[in-house]
Design an enzyme around this catalytic site. Structure first.
Site, short mmCIF file in Angstrom:
data_model
loop_
_atom_site.label_atom_id
_atom_site.label_comp_id
_atom_site.label_asym_id
_atom_site.label_seq_id
_atom_site.Cartn_x
_atom_site.Cartn_y
_atom_site.Cartn_z
N GLU A 6 -0.55 8.88 1.77
CA GLU A 6 -0.55 10.15 1.02
C GLU A 6 -1.64 11.08 1.54
O GLU A 6 -1.47 12.30 1.56
CB GLU A 6 -0.71 9.87 -0.49
N LYS B 170 -4.58 5.79 -7.67
CA LYS B 170 -4.20 7.16 -7.24
C LYS B 170 -4.75 8.18 -8.25
O LYS B 170 -5.82 7.95 -8.81
CB LYS B 170 -2.69 7.25 -7.04
N ASN C 234 -4.44 0.46 -6.43
CA ASN C 234 -4.79 1.84 -6.10
C ASN C 234 -4.26 2.71 -7.23
O ASN C 234 -3.05 2.89 -7.35
CB ASN C 234 -4.13 2.20 -4.75
N HIS D 37 -4.84 6.31 3.62
CA HIS D 37 -3.59 6.08 2.87
C HIS D 37 -2.54 7.10 3.32
O HIS D 37 -2.87 8.24 3.64
CB HIS D 37 -3.87 6.21 1.37
N SER E 184 5.83 -0.67 -3.53
CA SER E 184 6.68 -1.19 -4.61
C SER E 184 6.51 -2.68 -4.88
O SER E 184 7.47 -3.39 -5.17
CB SER E 184 8.16 -0.84 -4.33
N GLU F 94 1.56 -0.47 4.76
CA GLU F 94 2.31 0.20 3.70
C GLU F 94 3.41 1.05 4.33
O GLU F 94 3.15 2.20 4.72
CB GLU F 94 1.39 1.10 2.87
N GLY G 205 6.24 3.87 -3.85
CA GLY G 205 6.68 4.60 -5.04
C GLY G 205 8.17 4.82 -5.10
O GLY G 205 8.66 5.62 -5.90
P1 13P Z 1 3.54 1.72 -5.15
O1 13P Z 1 3.10 0.31 -5.47
O2 13P Z 1 3.57 2.62 -6.34
O3 13P Z 1 4.77 1.75 -4.31
O4 13P Z 1 2.36 2.34 -4.22
C1 13P Z 1 1.90 1.62 -3.13
C2 13P Z 1 0.68 2.28 -2.63
O5 13P Z 1 0.73 3.37 -2.10
C3 13P Z 1 -0.60 1.57 -2.79
O6 13P Z 1 -1.61 2.17 -2.06
#
Ligand code: 13P
Length: 253
Positions: A99, A13, A11, A97, A215, A169, A175
């Site tokens: 976010e 982002k 992803n 997601h 992560s 997740e 992150g």
């Molecule tokens: P990270 O791998 O940066 O922690 O992000 C995970 C994520 O949100 C994938 O959709």
């Protein structure tokens, strides 16, 4: 017997312009050309999709979108429909997601509508679920997952869900560098699979792929993937560099 083909998904982002995405996709395609026994997907930004689709044509890397709207078309300024994503070359769409839930007001109900739209257009939805740190600390992890699954998949029948992928997740692991331990991931995945057996059926639950996200990096993917209910990874930060992401796709070594 059918088995669950591992899916390693990136992803991206809100990273990479179209040109940067093309460069990264070209490099990734070379690095993963010989990867077997694994499915690879990348989800660039909307503006990069068509360019990246052209790069990935004929490769073993699938294209995904990071979001979609639930209507086919209409007066929804700034939104993108499932049909538009299919036309741009997408096979997958990430839905719900954390976010999007946290910053853009997505709810289990919008997740449900988006999954319906994705499936109707032939896109495979990747439904994201997961608890926050406060929810985990107050012992609500399973009730949060249960609510997200029940409401996100409300009123679907098996036929609708054949291409569904679920991504667990935990919000506290995204992150942050704090990965769930392999035991925490396995416990949550096994729970999710049991709930899916309850609301759909055992056969479906046996075949549905449940990805872990939060992560994921080359140093921890192997132990996560060794867990019986972890069927892949949804990777943010570590998917941006083709060399690193290729190591994840080759997690078996
Ligand atoms: P990270 O791998 O940066 O922690 O992000 C995970 C994520 O949100 C994938 O959709």
């Amino acid at each position: 017997m059918e088995t669950r083909l591992p899916l390693i998904a990136g992803n991206w982002k809100m990273h990479k312009t179209g040109d940067e995405a093309v460069q990264a996709a070209k490099h990734l395609k070379e690095l993963t050309a010989k990867a077997v026994g694994v499915e690879i997907m990348i989800a660039p930004t909307f503006t990069a999709l068509s360019q990246v689709a052209a790069v990935l044509a004929g490769s073993n890397i699938a294209l995904g979108a990071q979001n979609l709207h639930w209507e086919n078309q209409g007066a929804f300024t700034g939104e993108i429909s499932a049909a538009m994503l299919v036309n741009a070359g997408c096979r997958y769409a990430i839905v719900g997601h954390s976010e999007r839930r946290q910053y853009f007001g997505e709810t289990d109900q919008t997740v449900q509508r988006k999954i319906r739209a994705a499936v109707a257009a032939g896109l495979r939805p990747v439904m994201c679920i997961g608890e926050t740190e406060a929810e985990r600390e107050s012992g609500q992890t399973f009730s949060v997952l249960d609510k997200q699954i029940q409401k996100g998949l409300e009123s679907f029948v098996l036929q609708d869900l054949k291409t569904l992928v679920v991504a667990y997740e935990p919000v506290w692991a995204i992150g942050t560098g704090k990965t769930a331990t392999k035991e925490q991931a396995q416990e949550a995945h096994a729970y999710i699979r049991r709930q899916l057996a309850g609301i759909v059926d055992d056969g479906f639950a046996r075949l549905v792929r449940i990805l872990y996200g939060g992560s994921v990096k080359p140093s921890n993917i192997k132990e996560l993937m060794a867990m019986p209910d972890v069927d892949g990874a949804l990777v943010g930060g570590a998917s941006l560099d083709p060399e690193t992401f290729s190591q994840l796709a080759h997690y078996r070594g």
